[in-house]
Design an enzyme around this catalytic site. Structure first.
Site, PDB file in Angstrom:
ATOM      1  N   CYS A 117       0.886  -1.238  -0.003  1.00 36.21           N
ATOM      2  CA  CYS A 117       0.062   0.071  -0.155  1.00 36.21           C
ATOM      3  C   CYS A 117       0.837   1.392  -0.139  1.00 36.21           C
ATOM      4  CB  CYS A 117      -1.128   0.012   0.880  1.00 36.21           C
ATOM      5  SG  CYS A 117      -0.814  -0.890   2.402  1.00 36.21           S
ATOM      6  N   ARG A 146       7.528 -11.401   4.660  1.00 33.24           N
ATOM      7  CA  ARG A 146       7.246 -11.266   6.119  1.00 33.24           C
ATOM      8  C   ARG A 146       7.971 -12.418   6.813  1.00 33.24           C
ATOM      9  NH1 ARG A 146       0.543 -10.346   5.583  1.00 33.24           N
ATOM     10  NH2 ARG A 146       0.732  -8.536   4.110  1.00 33.24           N
ATOM     11  N   GLN A 164       0.785 -10.882  -3.907  1.00 32.75           N
ATOM     12  CA  GLN A 164      -0.504 -10.586  -3.351  1.00 32.75           C
ATOM     13  C   GLN A 164      -0.953 -10.024  -4.673  1.00 32.75           C
ATOM     14  OE1 GLN A 164       0.229  -8.015  -0.107  1.00 32.75           O
ATOM     15  NE2 GLN A 164      -1.152  -9.168   1.013  1.00 32.75           N
ATOM     16  N   ASP A 166      -3.031  -7.322  -5.156  1.00 30.70           N
ATOM     17  CA  ASP A 166      -3.471  -6.199  -4.423  1.00 30.70           C
ATOM     18  C   ASP A 166      -4.027  -5.414  -5.276  1.00 30.70           C
ATOM     19  OD1 ASP A 166      -3.248  -5.836  -1.821  1.00 30.70           O
ATOM     20  OD2 ASP A 166      -1.351  -5.311  -1.836  1.00 30.70           O
ATOM     21  N   HIS A 168      -5.282  -1.000  -4.781  1.00 30.57           N
ATOM     22  CA  HIS A 168      -5.682   0.098  -4.053  1.00 30.57           C
ATOM     23  C   HIS A 168      -6.535   1.189  -4.602  1.00 30.57           C
ATOM     24  CE1 HIS A 168      -2.172  -1.758  -2.187  1.00 30.57           C
ATOM     25  NE2 HIS A 168      -2.692  -1.554  -1.103  1.00 30.57           N
ATOM     26  N   LYS A 248     -12.047  -4.741   8.193  1.00 29.46           N
ATOM     27  CA  LYS A 248     -12.142  -5.472   6.703  1.00 29.46           C
ATOM     28  C   LYS A 248     -13.176  -6.550   6.417  1.00 29.46           C
ATOM     29  CE  LYS A 248      -8.478  -8.805   8.220  1.00 29.46           C
ATOM     30  NZ  LYS A 248      -7.359  -9.434   8.065  1.00 29.46           N
ATOM     31  N   HIS A 294      -8.563  -1.259   0.268  1.00 33.89           N
ATOM     32  CA  HIS A 294      -7.629  -2.115  -0.298  1.00 33.89           C
ATOM     33  C   HIS A 294      -8.258  -3.387  -0.569  1.00 33.89           C
ATOM     34  CE1 HIS A 294      -4.279   0.176   2.397  1.00 33.89           C
ATOM     35  NE2 HIS A 294      -5.400   0.540   2.812  1.00 33.89           N
TER      36      HIS A 294
END
Length: 415
Positions: A117, A146, A164, A166, A168, A248, A294
């Site tokens: 992000c 991670r 991911q 992802d 945004h 979320k 997100h």
């Protein structure tokens, strides 16, 4: 001492069957059998994808890119390492640093990104934005790292590096509900295509370690629940299980062995726009603050692949199969025709292969079945003469006299 009891013998038998299947179809075992991925001591927790495994990942990525194009998303790419100062500004340093990797470059500290992000926000900030540009949808297949403890690593389900899907979405507050509707539609489309039933939905609320005021958390949570209420979609509340920067929606799917998996998420974020002081120029001419949504549908491509393998017990749908078609020859005299068919299928985007074999046709079919190839394309003297093929599917059904053009058209409908 603990135990488990069942009302009927049938329920016990079902339970024992499922337990056996969970061991037999463990994705780590299937990954080795199908030559999809491996792990090595040289990189504990970091998966190595083999050619066939990468084909599946690419198929998932291609599917998501198609959906993104259809719904106005633009794809971006952001750096793997960014300065500590950025992660302090985003709040990740304070709330997540124990799971991050750090290094020093030119006497300055950097972190390997655990999330995508902040990079998307920096792209948003490169120039002034108008309300006419919103919603601005920036998608990224971001490779994140991670630091998971070695004791919790588990095949592709829990790794230290993953990708991911992802996105945004920078939008105005009055656009939140419509964007959540769109995302939920994309999730339903994707899960149906992947062979899953209707998911269950939960809303995760403010955790103990969170940033931002209670009023903003309430506003963000209400935005999620209002969207779900408007769609008449049932959901449960998971108190305290939101991300540190926002509540979320969690999408939970059930696999063929009755297990539930949390995959996709939708998060409404009023906090990062404040942290990074981002704006848009409203129709009134005043500067106003956008909201960030997100979005992740697969969640992690690696974990989703593991779930898919176990759900389908290794026999993936046609659109995901690493090899979709294998050409089999009855005699060596058909080799040049088989090679021609393979090239035509590959040119049409079908993952096809042909390797000359001295095995009898029955042996070639058996091998293809063991390899879980959806289509076995059989060619002999008759097929060569007529410029057709015989199609044999994994369930043993056969169709004779099919043209390659027909095969290609059918493959497109399955993809």
């Amino acid at each position: 001492i603990s135990g488990i009891v069942f009302w009927t013998a049938e329920e016990l038998a079902d339970y024992e069957r499922i337990q056996e299947e969970r061991i037999k179809y463990d994705h780590r075992r299937l990954g080795k059998q199908m030559d999809l991925f491996s792990f090595h001591d040289e990189g504990v927790g970091f998966p190595f994808f083999h050619p066939h495994g990468k084909r599946i990942i690419n198929a998932l990525t291609s599917h998501m890119r198609t959906l993104h194009r259809m719904h106005g998303y633009e794809e971006v790419s952001t750096p793997t390492m960014l300065s500590d100062e950025l992660w302090k500004q985003s709040g990740h340093y304070a709330h997540y640093r124990q799971n991050m990797y750090f290094c020093d470059i030119d006497e300055k500290s950097y972190a390997v990104k655990p999330m995508n992000c902040p990079g998307a926000i920096l792209i948003y900030k490169t120039r002034p934005r108008s309300y006419r540009e919103l919603p601005l949808k920036l998608a990224e297949f971001g490779h994140v790292h991670r630091h998971e403890l070695s004791g919790v690593l588990h095949g592709l389900m829990r790794v230290r590096a993953f990708t991911q899907d992802d996105a945004h979405i920078f939008c105005m507050p009055n656009q939140i509900e419509q964007e959540i509707r769109t995302i939920l539609s994309l999730i339903e489309t994707t899960l149906t295509k992947a062979g899953f039933g209707k998911p269950t939905i939960a809303v995760s609320t403010k955790p103990e370690s969170a940033m931002g005021s209670d009023s903003l958390w309430e506003q963000a949570t209400n935005a999620l629940t209002s969207a779900l209420d408007s769609l008449e979609m049932p959901y449960t509340i998971k108190p305290g299980e939101g991300a540190f920067y926002g509540p979320k929606i969690e999408i939970v799917i059930k696999d063929s062995m009755e297990r539930e998996w949390q995959c996709g998420t939708i998060q409404v974020d009023f906090f990062q726009p404040e942290n990074f002081d981002i704006h848009y120029v409203a129709s009134s001419g005043e500067r106003e603050r956008p909201v960030i949504i997100h979005q992740a549908i697969f969640g992690s491509l690696e974990r989703f692949l593991a779930i898919l393998l176990e759900h389908h017990k290794g026999t993936l749908p046609f659109w995901l199969a690493p090899v979709q078609a294998r050409v089999l020859t009855i005699t060596d005299a058909c080799a040049s025709y088989a090679e021609k068919i393979k090239k035509e299928l590959i040119a049409a985007g079908i993952r096809a292969e042909y390797t000359p074999s001295s095995d009898p046709l029955s042996g070639q079919i058996k091998t293809a079945q063991q390899d879980r190839i959806p289509w076995m394309i059989v060619v002999g003297a008759k097929e060569v003469a007529a410029e057709t093929v015989t199609l044999r599917t994994l369930d043993g059904k056969q169709e004779f006299g099919i043209s390659v053009a027909t095969l290609i058209e059918r493959a497109r409908t399955l993809s």
